[in-house]
Write a protein that holds these residues in place. Structure first.
Motif, PDB file in Angstrom:
ATOM      1  N   LEU A  87      45.065  28.951  55.071  1.00 24.87           N
ATOM      2  CA  LEU A  87      46.549  29.674  54.297  1.00 24.87           C
ATOM      3  C   LEU A  87      46.063  29.201  52.712  1.00 24.87           C
ATOM      4  CD1 LEU A  87      49.156  28.298  56.693  1.00 24.87           C
ATOM      5  CD2 LEU A  87      48.316  30.839  56.200  1.00 24.87           C
ATOM      6  N   ARG A  88      45.074  28.463  52.523  1.00 20.63           N
ATOM      7  CA  ARG A  88      44.882  27.927  51.083  1.00 20.63           C
ATOM      8  C   ARG A  88      43.556  27.974  50.670  1.00 20.63           C
ATOM      9  NH1 ARG A  88      48.351  24.804  48.672  1.00 20.63           N
ATOM     10  NH2 ARG A  88      46.805  23.519  47.991  1.00 20.63           N
ATOM     11  N   ALA A  89      42.747  27.933  51.473  1.00 19.76           N
ATOM     12  CA  ALA A  89      41.195  28.269  50.795  1.00 19.76           C
ATOM     13  C   ALA A  89      40.978  29.497  50.112  1.00 19.76           C
ATOM     14  CB  ALA A  89      40.282  28.333  52.052  1.00 19.76           C
ATOM     15  N   PRO A  90      39.834  29.589  49.411  1.00 14.06           N
ATOM     16  CA  PRO A  90      39.669  30.618  48.326  1.00 14.06           C
ATOM     17  C   PRO A  90      39.368  31.995  49.364  1.00 14.06           C
ATOM     18  CG  PRO A  90      38.453  28.992  47.577  1.00 14.06           C
ATOM     19  CD  PRO A  90      38.970  28.349  48.791  1.00 14.06           C
ATOM     20  N   HIS A  91      40.195  32.963  48.878  1.00 12.80           N
ATOM     21  CA  HIS A  91      40.325  34.168  49.741  1.00 12.80           C
ATOM     22  C   HIS A  91      40.902  35.486  48.715  1.00 12.80           C
ATOM     23  CE1 HIS A  91      41.756  36.484  53.271  1.00 12.80           C
ATOM     24  NE2 HIS A  91      41.091  35.469  54.163  1.00 12.80           N
ATOM     25  N   SER A  92      40.561  36.432  49.294  1.00 11.42           N
ATOM     26  CA  SER A  92      41.136  37.784  48.674  1.00 11.42           C
ATOM     27  C   SER A  92      42.684  37.996  49.021  1.00 11.42           C
ATOM     28  CB  SER A  92      40.208  39.073  49.242  1.00 11.42           C
ATOM     29  OG  SER A  92      40.226  39.141  50.600  1.00 11.42           O
ATOM     30  N   LEU A  93      43.197  37.515  49.931  1.00  8.39           N
ATOM     31  CA  LEU A  93      44.586  37.578  50.098  1.00  8.39           C
ATOM     32  C   LEU A  93      45.050  36.220  49.417  1.00  8.39           C
ATOM     33  CD1 LEU A  93      44.932  38.592  53.959  1.00  8.39           C
ATOM     34  CD2 LEU A  93      45.331  39.779  51.888  1.00  8.39           C
ATOM     35  N   SER A  94      46.086  36.221  48.844  1.00  4.78           N
ATOM     36  CA  SER A  94      46.805  35.020  47.911  1.00  4.78           C
ATOM     37  C   SER A  94      47.347  34.284  49.032  1.00  4.78           C
ATOM     38  CB  SER A  94      47.869  35.587  47.045  1.00  4.78           C
ATOM     39  OG  SER A  94      49.084  35.950  47.743  1.00  4.78           O
ATOM     40  N   PRO A  95      47.404  32.789  48.647  1.00  8.36           N
ATOM     41  CA  PRO A  95      47.885  31.739  49.642  1.00  8.36           C
ATOM     42  C   PRO A  95      49.437  32.285  49.832  1.00  8.36           C
ATOM     43  CG  PRO A  95      46.897  30.678  47.958  1.00  8.36           C
ATOM     44  CD  PRO A  95      46.814  32.247  47.617  1.00  8.36           C
ATOM     45  N   GLY A  96      50.229  33.016  48.980  1.00  5.11           N
ATOM     46  CA  GLY A  96      51.533  33.442  49.277  1.00  5.11           C
ATOM     47  C   GLY A  96      51.299  34.702  50.427  1.00  5.11           C
ATOM     48  N   GLU A  97      50.609  35.480  50.130  1.00 11.23           N
ATOM     49  CA  GLU A  97      50.367  36.540  51.216  1.00 11.23           C
ATOM     50  C   GLU A  97      50.106  36.045  52.409  1.00 11.23           C
ATOM     51  OE1 GLU A  97      49.007  40.262  48.699  1.00 11.23           O
ATOM     52  OE2 GLU A  97      47.456  38.691  49.029  1.00 11.23           O
ATOM     53  N   ARG A  98      49.294  34.908  52.714  1.00 17.14           N
ATOM     54  CA  ARG A  98      48.631  34.395  54.077  1.00 17.14           C
ATOM     55  C   ARG A  98      49.913  33.770  54.720  1.00 17.14           C
ATOM     56  NH1 ARG A  98      43.614  31.540  52.552  1.00 17.14           N
ATOM     57  NH2 ARG A  98      44.291  31.865  50.156  1.00 17.14           N
ATOM     58  N   GLU A  99      50.710  32.999  53.693  1.00  7.71           N
ATOM     59  CA  GLU A  99      51.847  32.168  54.266  1.00  7.71           C
ATOM     60  C   GLU A  99      52.834  33.129  54.779  1.00  7.71           C
ATOM     61  OE1 GLU A  99      52.370  29.212  54.757  1.00  7.71           O
ATOM     62  OE2 GLU A  99      50.944  27.930  53.582  1.00  7.71           O
ATOM     63  N   LEU A 100      53.139  34.370  54.271  1.00 15.52           N
ATOM     64  CA  LEU A 100      53.919  35.342  54.533  1.00 15.52           C
ATOM     65  C   LEU A 100      53.526  36.033  55.887  1.00 15.52           C
ATOM     66  CD1 LEU A 100      56.613  37.240  53.908  1.00 15.52           C
ATOM     67  CD2 LEU A 100      54.760  38.741  52.602  1.00 15.52           C
ATOM     68  N   ILE A 101      52.343  36.013  56.120  1.00 19.35           N
ATOM     69  CA  ILE A 101      52.007  36.324  57.546  1.00 19.35           C
ATOM     70  C   ILE A 101      52.276  35.294  58.524  1.00 19.35           C
ATOM     71  CG2 ILE A 101      49.823  36.420  59.031  1.00 19.35           C
ATOM     72  CD1 ILE A 101      48.427  37.928  56.454  1.00 19.35           C
ATOM     73  N   ALA A 102      51.965  33.953  58.264  1.00 17.30           N
ATOM     74  CA  ALA A 102      52.605  32.961  59.139  1.00 17.30           C
ATOM     75  C   ALA A 102      54.104  32.943  59.175  1.00 17.30           C
ATOM     76  CB  ALA A 102      52.193  31.631  58.538  1.00 17.30           C
ATOM     77  N   ALA A 103      54.872  33.155  58.348  1.00 19.89           N
ATOM     78  CA  ALA A 103      56.334  33.268  58.246  1.00 19.89           C
ATOM     79  C   ALA A 103      56.774  34.337  59.224  1.00 19.89           C
ATOM     80  CB  ALA A 103      57.007  33.355  57.037  1.00 19.89           C
ATOM     81  N   TYR A 104      56.079  35.565  59.088  1.00 20.20           N
ATOM     82  CA  TYR A 104      56.632  36.620  59.834  1.00 20.20           C
ATOM     83  C   TYR A 104      56.385  36.545  61.234  1.00 20.20           C
ATOM     84  CZ  TYR A 104      56.299  41.656  61.374  1.00 20.20           C
ATOM     85  OH  TYR A 104      56.553  42.809  62.021  1.00 20.20           O
TER      86      TYR A 104
END
Length: 180
Positions: free
Chosen positions: A38-55
């Motif tokens: 959810l937080r490491a460097p990535h092409s998806l932002s942390p917010g987008e990855r947190e959104l996947i987790a929330a979804y």
């Protein structure tokens, strides 16, 4: 009250934080996984990855994880909680990129069953620009949150009901991550 004595004040350590305090030796790898996903460097932002987790947490009806990761996503997305709520209500009409929409469809498939992820879903995400790393991590985020959700709900942990109760957690996660 949790189904087991977590040896903590559940009001101070709600949801997953209570069991993690109870068994720090299992909390360490679980937090490390969340940090990388959810937080490491990535092409998806942390917010987008947190959104996947929330979804996924919302699909699993895990109130604590859905509420907390919705707050974490909202704190890191320009459109905030309004966007999170739109995504959770209807991925198809939410104002998100086609790539993120395709990745969320894959996450939703993983929530139902790993076998629900099809070559067509993967190809649709690829056609919107999803990389193999993004596909991999979307599947792993969804799978991991199915586990985290069941961990929280399977122990019957305390869940704050007001969305504002999740804001201090969001500030801590955004500032310090999952290793704290």
């Amino acid at each position: 009250m949790a189904y087991i004595d977590l040896c903590v004040d559940e009001q101070l350590f709600p949801g997953i934080t209570g069991p993690m305090r109870y068994r720090p030796e299992t909390a360490e790898p679980l937090n490390a996984l969340a940090e990388v996903l959810l937080r490491a460097p990535h092409s998806l932002s942390p917010g987008e990855r947190e959104l996947i987790a929330a979804y996924v947490s919302g699909l699993n009806d895990c109130t604590f994880c859905c509420s907390s990761h919705s707050a974490f996503a909202a704190a890191q997305l320009d459109a905030g909680m309004g966007l999170v709520e739109k995504v959770r209500a209807d991925v198809d009409s939410a104002p998100i990129s086609p790539k993120l929409r395709a990745l969320l469809r894959i996450a939703g498939a993983v929530q139902r069953s790993g076998r629900a992820v099809t070559a067509d879903l993967v190809e649709a995400a690829r056609s919107e620009g999803a990389t193999d790393v993004e596909l991999h991590d979307t599947v792993l985020i969804a799978a991991a949150f199915c586990m985290y959700n069941r961990y929280v709900d399977g122990l019957g942990t305390f869940t704050p009901q007001r969305q504002e109760d999740y804001l201090p957690m969001a500030e801590r996660i955004v500032q310090h991550g999952y290793g704290v």
